[in-house]
Design a protein around this motif. Structure first.
Motif, PDB file in Angstrom:
ATOM      1  N   MET A  27       0.824  -1.200   0.000  1.00 29.79           N
ATOM      2  CA  MET A  27       0.000   0.000   0.000  1.00 29.79           C
ATOM      3  C   MET A  27       0.863   1.258   0.000  1.00 29.79           C
ATOM      4  O   MET A  27       0.507   2.288  -0.591  1.00 29.79           O
ATOM      5  N   GLU A  28       2.011   1.208   0.637  1.00 26.99           N
ATOM      6  CA  GLU A  28       2.912   2.350   0.607  1.00 26.99           C
ATOM      7  C   GLU A  28       3.457   2.585  -0.805  1.00 26.99           C
ATOM      8  O   GLU A  28       3.640   3.741  -1.237  1.00 26.99           O
ATOM      9  N   ILE A  29       3.726   1.489  -1.533  1.00 28.14           N
ATOM     10  CA  ILE A  29       4.228   1.627  -2.903  1.00 28.14           C
ATOM     11  C   ILE A  29       3.165   2.279  -3.791  1.00 28.14           C
ATOM     12  O   ILE A  29       3.448   3.212  -4.563  1.00 28.14           O
ATOM     13  N   LEU A  30       1.924   1.804  -3.689  1.00 24.93           N
ATOM     14  CA  LEU A  30       0.854   2.365  -4.503  1.00 24.93           C
ATOM     15  C   LEU A  30       0.558   3.811  -4.114  1.00 24.93           C
ATOM     16  O   LEU A  30       0.262   4.658  -4.968  1.00 24.93           O
ATOM     17  N   ALA A  42       2.770   5.923  -2.931  1.00 25.17           N
ATOM     18  CA  ALA A  42       3.869   6.739  -3.471  1.00 25.17           C
ATOM     19  C   ALA A  42       3.710   6.961  -4.976  1.00 25.17           C
ATOM     20  O   ALA A  42       4.018   8.046  -5.500  1.00 25.17           O
ATOM     21  N   TYR A  43       3.216   5.935  -5.664  1.00 26.80           N
ATOM     22  CA  TYR A  43       3.003   6.102  -7.111  1.00 26.80           C
ATOM     23  C   TYR A  43       1.877   7.099  -7.380  1.00 26.80           C
ATOM     24  O   TYR A  43       1.960   7.923  -8.300  1.00 26.80           O
ATOM     25  N   ASP A  44       0.788   7.007  -6.606  1.00 25.09           N
ATOM     26  CA  ASP A  44      -0.307   7.957  -6.793  1.00 25.09           C
ATOM     27  C   ASP A  44       0.154   9.384  -6.505  1.00 25.09           C
ATOM     28  O   ASP A  44      -0.367  10.347  -7.083  1.00 25.09           O
ATOM     29  N   LEU A  45       1.129   9.542  -5.626  1.00 28.12           N
ATOM     30  CA  LEU A  45       1.594  10.878  -5.279  1.00 28.12           C
ATOM     31  C   LEU A  45       2.521  11.458  -6.353  1.00 28.12           C
ATOM     32  O   LEU A  45       2.426  12.647  -6.697  1.00 28.12           O
ATOM     33  N   THR A  46       3.402  10.609  -6.872  1.00 26.97           N
ATOM     34  CA  THR A  46       4.420  11.111  -7.810  1.00 26.97           C
ATOM     35  C   THR A  46       4.080  10.843  -9.263  1.00 26.97           C
ATOM     36  O   THR A  46       4.486  11.590 -10.154  1.00 26.97           O
ATOM     37  N   GLY A  47       3.359   9.782  -9.570  1.00 26.97           N
ATOM     38  CA  GLY A  47       3.057   9.409 -10.941  1.00 26.97           C
ATOM     39  C   GLY A  47       4.236   8.858 -11.685  1.00 26.97           C
ATOM     40  O   GLY A  47       4.189   8.744 -12.924  1.00 26.97           O
ATOM     41  N   SER A  48       5.314   8.491 -11.001  1.00 29.39           N
ATOM     42  CA  SER A  48       6.535   7.984 -11.642  1.00 29.39           C
ATOM     43  C   SER A  48       6.958   6.716 -10.938  1.00 29.39           C
ATOM     44  O   SER A  48       6.934   6.628  -9.702  1.00 29.39           O
ATOM     45  N   TYR A  49       7.359   5.713 -11.762  1.00 24.76           N
ATOM     46  CA  TYR A  49       7.807   4.461 -11.181  1.00 24.76           C
ATOM     47  C   TYR A  49       9.089   4.656 -10.370  1.00 24.76           C
ATOM     48  O   TYR A  49       9.221   4.149  -9.254  1.00 24.76           O
ATOM     49  N   ARG A  50      10.060   5.389 -10.943  1.00 21.45           N
ATOM     50  CA  ARG A  50      11.341   5.564 -10.282  1.00 21.45           C
ATOM     51  C   ARG A  50      11.200   6.417  -9.024  1.00 21.45           C
ATOM     52  O   ARG A  50      11.813   6.143  -7.991  1.00 21.45           O
ATOM     53  N   ALA A  51      10.399   7.482  -9.072  1.00 25.13           N
ATOM     54  CA  ALA A  51      10.213   8.332  -7.894  1.00 25.13           C
ATOM     55  C   ALA A  51       9.503   7.569  -6.771  1.00 25.13           C
ATOM     56  O   ALA A  51       9.855   7.677  -5.593  1.00 25.13           O
ATOM     57  N   ALA A  68       6.134  -0.972 -10.826  1.00 27.93           N
ATOM     58  CA  ALA A  68       5.392  -1.146 -12.069  1.00 27.93           C
ATOM     59  C   ALA A  68       4.508  -2.391 -12.026  1.00 27.93           C
ATOM     60  O   ALA A  68       3.366  -2.387 -12.504  1.00 27.93           O
ATOM     61  N   ARG A  69       5.003  -3.500 -11.407  1.00 31.47           N
ATOM     62  CA  ARG A  69       4.208  -4.730 -11.334  1.00 31.47           C
ATOM     63  C   ARG A  69       2.983  -4.554 -10.463  1.00 31.47           C
ATOM     64  O   ARG A  69       1.887  -4.997 -10.814  1.00 31.47           O
ATOM     65  N   TYR A  70       3.129  -3.888  -9.308  1.00 28.70           N
ATOM     66  CA  TYR A  70       1.994  -3.675  -8.419  1.00 28.70           C
ATOM     67  C   TYR A  70       0.958  -2.748  -9.052  1.00 28.70           C
ATOM     68  O   TYR A  70      -0.256  -2.945  -8.891  1.00 28.70           O
ATOM     69  N   VAL A  71       1.439  -1.744  -9.779  1.00 30.57           N
ATOM     70  CA  VAL A  71       0.493  -0.814 -10.424  1.00 30.57           C
ATOM     71  C   VAL A  71      -0.294  -1.538 -11.507  1.00 30.57           C
ATOM     72  O   VAL A  71      -1.511  -1.348 -11.646  1.00 30.57           O
ATOM     73  N   LYS A  72       0.351  -2.390 -12.291  1.00 29.25           N
ATOM     74  CA  LYS A  72      -0.340  -3.139 -13.337  1.00 29.25           C
ATOM     75  C   LYS A  72      -1.320  -4.137 -12.732  1.00 29.25           C
ATOM     76  O   LYS A  72      -2.413  -4.346 -13.285  1.00 29.25           O
ATOM     77  N   MET A  73      -0.968  -4.762 -11.592  1.00 27.97           N
ATOM     78  CA  MET A  73      -1.889  -5.711 -10.942  1.00 27.97           C
ATOM     79  C   MET A  73      -3.123  -4.983 -10.432  1.00 27.97           C
ATOM     80  O   MET A  73      -4.244  -5.494 -10.526  1.00 27.97           O
ATOM     81  N   ALA A 113      -4.371  -2.250 -11.668  1.00 28.94           N
ATOM     82  CA  ALA A 113      -5.152  -1.843 -12.832  1.00 28.94           C
ATOM     83  C   ALA A 113      -5.943  -3.000 -13.411  1.00 28.94           C
ATOM     84  O   ALA A 113      -7.040  -2.819 -13.957  1.00 28.94           O
ATOM     85  N   ALA A 114      -5.419  -4.220 -13.272  1.00 30.82           N
ATOM     86  CA  ALA A 114      -6.119  -5.409 -13.776  1.00 30.82           C
ATOM     87  C   ALA A 114      -7.118  -5.963 -12.779  1.00 30.82           C
ATOM     88  O   ALA A 114      -7.770  -6.985 -13.050  1.00 30.82           O
ATOM     89  N   GLY A 115      -7.261  -5.328 -11.621  1.00 32.07           N
ATOM     90  CA  GLY A 115      -8.218  -5.797 -10.622  1.00 32.07           C
ATOM     91  C   GLY A 115      -7.729  -6.954  -9.787  1.00 32.07           C
ATOM     92  O   GLY A 115      -8.525  -7.642  -9.147  1.00 32.07           O
ATOM     93  N   GLN A 116      -6.429  -7.213  -9.783  1.00 37.03           N
ATOM     94  CA  GLN A 116      -5.857  -8.304  -8.993  1.00 37.03           C
ATOM     95  C   GLN A 116      -5.338  -7.768  -7.663  1.00 37.03           C
ATOM     96  O   GLN A 116      -4.998  -6.583  -7.537  1.00 37.03           O
ATOM     97  N   SER A 117      -5.293  -8.659  -6.683  1.00 36.64           N
ATOM     98  CA  SER A 117      -4.771  -8.273  -5.379  1.00 36.64           C
ATOM     99  C   SER A 117      -3.250  -8.301  -5.409  1.00 36.64           C
ATOM    100  O   SER A 117      -2.656  -9.284  -5.891  1.00 36.64           O
ATOM    101  N   PRO A 118      -2.600  -7.284  -4.882  1.00 32.63           N
ATOM    102  CA  PRO A 118      -1.131  -7.288  -4.869  1.00 32.63           C
ATOM    103  C   PRO A 118      -0.544  -8.393  -4.012  1.00 32.63           C
ATOM    104  O   PRO A 118       0.619  -8.746  -4.189  1.00 32.63           O
ATOM    105  N   GLU A 119      -1.345  -8.936  -3.082  1.00 28.41           N
ATOM    106  CA  GLU A 119      -0.833  -9.993  -2.211  1.00 28.41           C
ATOM    107  C   GLU A 119      -0.784 -11.345  -2.907  1.00 28.41           C
ATOM    108  O   GLU A 119      -0.138 -12.275  -2.412  1.00 28.41           O
ATOM    109  N   GLN A 120      -1.500 -11.482  -3.994  1.00 30.57           N
ATOM    110  CA  GLN A 120      -1.503 -12.754  -4.707  1.00 30.57           C
ATOM    111  C   GLN A 120      -0.171 -12.965  -5.404  1.00 30.57           C
ATOM    112  O   GLN A 120       0.356 -12.076  -6.067  1.00 30.57           O
ATOM    113  N   ARG A 121       0.349 -14.159  -5.198  1.00 31.73           N
ATOM    114  CA  ARG A 121       1.603 -14.500  -5.839  1.00 31.73           C
ATOM    115  C   ARG A 121       1.367 -15.640  -6.826  1.00 31.73           C
ATOM    116  O   ARG A 121       0.579 -16.544  -6.571  1.00 31.73           O
ATOM    117  N   LYS A 122       2.067 -15.608  -7.910  1.00 23.22           N
ATOM    118  CA  LYS A 122       1.927 -16.617  -8.942  1.00 23.22           C
ATOM    119  C   LYS A 122       2.620 -17.895  -8.499  1.00 23.22           C
ATOM    120  O   LYS A 122       3.769 -17.863  -8.056  1.00 23.22           O
TER     121      LYS A 122
END
Length: 511
Positions: free
Chosen positions: A1-4, A6-15, A28-33, A35-44
């Motif tokens: 949740m902290e990663i997401l 931070a992304y919502d705040l900066t809009g940049s993967y590196r920042a 980038a992986r958490y943001v794409k998950m 966006a696809a409606g998947q839970s970030p806690e789910q692991r493949k």
């Protein structure tokens, strides 16, 4: 949740990666998950080498009903070609067992109790007294959580009846049902899963107007309450290294400890009801049936009348009972090699009052604890004045009393005349001096006519004189020194024939 965030705040993967302290590819992986409606806690799930053997592992777990060990499974799949470690097998078997239990887990329905409906009892192992095991009767009312703990020596039917009667009178009524375990005193057999009741316990239940039910074997729903009561009672009453309780030396100490335990648990707030059991019992008594005036005594044995010697006679043998039961009726029965005596108090409470080993005719079985201690065991041997002359003599002191006791035991003649003589001497001398002389005469055993006057005269002249007795070291018999020359050719000289020593007058005559 902290990663997401931070992304919502900066809009940049590196920042966002710099703010959250991770790699920008992870952001980038958490943001794409998301966006696809998947839970970030789910692991493949990644394929493992043991996945090919999962059907066999699940088969072994199901066939053993979840009892198979992981090391056994590892040996089986290793023989089938598995090259992994035992740790992987253990983790996989644990997951399979968890899935097996999840599908077969029993759902317990909570027991909603009603006031005045259920009473439960069970047995617990109590402390050891002088090498003998004590058993704890543990009963409780399911609604009010009121507990009764009674220590006993056995679990026979008469003991059950006595404990049940004492419990019902303690709670002040009879509930509709009594629930207990399947012991031979309650359930004699099981036929097609149906418990066959003991005919005697059925008669007991009819007497009190209640129904006795038994638990289903290995069923926590019907046994949980009574077993919890047993567990708590054992933790607070049985001495262990954890509770630091002292050892019990007598059965009375265990009874007192049980009374204190019941007073403590029934007088404090219960954890589940948030109320005091004693207060809830007052409400539950209104829903209880009335108690019969007399207890069920048929199981206590045969009646016996207690004599004034605090004994009863059973099969020609006398057995002692506690002295407060004199001239009352008690019940006696044999249990193995022991005789058990039961008494019913005025309020109808039945309790075991004595327990003896089986005796033989002509040999009474007596327990000294059943008789009250005598305040003065020597009172029968203490002189008591009945006349004025006897009172005047005994007033001289303890020496006079000792003289009278010893003189009477020695069969002395003219005892009264010698007592009058001692009283007369007390007028000429001090009473203390005469009392001392009488005490000396009692010690030395001198009770002749002139002995008292002789002892008194000697003690007046020798103030520090102590009474003495002739020992074995002194004798008036003649010695054997005259026979020392026996067998040497010299005739023995008798003491009578030996020349007398010369005196001064004889020496003067010789001169």
């Amino acid at each position: 949740m902290e990663i997401l965030e931070a992304y919502d705040l900066t809009g940049s993967y590196r920042a966002a990666a710099e703010l959250s302290g991770c790699d920008h590819h992870t952001v980038a992986r958490y943001v794409k998950m998301r966006a696809a409606g998947q839970s970030p806690e789910q692991r493949k799930h990644r394929e493992r080498a043991i996945d090919a053997y999962l059907p066999k592992i699940e088969e072994l777990v199901v066939r053993s009903r979840g009892k198979v060990r992981a090391d056994v499974v590892h040996k089986r799949i290793s023989a089938m070609g598995f090259a992994g470690g035992e740790r992987t097998t253990r983790r996989t078997v644990a997951e399979a067992k968890a899935q097996y239990r999840l599908g077969r887990h029993r759902v317990y329905r909570p027991w909603v109790t009603e006031p005045g409906l259920w009473l439960q009892w069970d047995w617990g192992t109590g402390p050891v007294i002088k090498g003998r095991q004590v058993t704890l009767w543990c009963a409780w009312l399911a609604w009010s959580r009121f507990r009764v703990v009674i220590p006993v020596w056995d679990k026979t039917l008469p003991t059950i009846v006595a404990c049940l009667d004492a419990t019902l009178r303690k709670i002040g009524g009879v509930p509709a049902y009594a629930l207990t375990d399947n012991e031979k005193t309650v359930t004699t057999d099981h036929v097609a899963g149906i418990a066959v009741r003991n005919a005697e316990i059925v008669e007991v239940a009819k007497h009190y107007g209640m129904t006795i039910r038994t638990c289903i074997p290995a069923d926590p729903e019907s046994k949980g309450g009574s077993e919890a009561t047993v567990r708590i009672a054992k933790a607070d009453l049985v001495p262990t290294d954890t509770n630091l309780l002292p050892e019990y030396r007598t059965f009375a100490q265990v009874e007192a400890a049980c009374r204190d335990f019941c007073a403590g648990v029934n007088g404090r707030v219960h954890r589940q009801t948030r109320r005091v059991p004693e207060q809830m019992l007052a409400e539950e008594r209104q829903r209880l049936h009335p108690l019969p005036k007399a207890p069920f005594t048929a199981a206590f044995g045969t009646t016996r009348r207690v004599t004034w010697e605090c004994t009863i006679s059973v099969e020609g043998v006398r057995y002692s009972v506690p002295h407060p039961l004199v001239d009352t009726r008690v019940w006696a029965r044999f249990h193995g090699d022991e005789l058990i005596v039961t008494a019913v108090a005025g309020d109808g409470t039945a309790a075991e009052v004595a327990r003896h080993r089986r005796g033989t005719p002509g040999t009474p079985v007596i327990d000294e604890a059943h008789y009250p201690p005598r305040e003065d065991k020597q009172a029968d041997r203490t002189p008591k004045a009945a006349t004025a002359e006897e009172a005047a003599f005994l007033m001289l002191g303890p020496g006079a009393a000792s003289w009278l006791v010893e003189a009477a035991a020695a069969g002395t003649r003219r005892v009264r005349a010698k007592m009058a003589e001692a009283v007369a001497l007390a007028k000429l001398h001090t009473p203390a001096a005469v009392d001392r002389a009488l005490g000396t005469a009692a010690i030395t055993g001198r009770f002749a006519d002139a002995d008292l006057l002789s002892i008194l005269d000697y003690q007046l002249r020798q103030a520090d004189a102590e009474p003495t007795r002739a020992g074995e070291g002194h004798s008036l018999q003649p010695g054997t020194s005259a026979w020392a020359a026996f067998g040497t050719g010299t005739p023995p000289v008798s003491p009578a024939a030996s020349p007398a020593p010369a005196h001064d007058d004889d020496e003067k005559d010789l001169i």
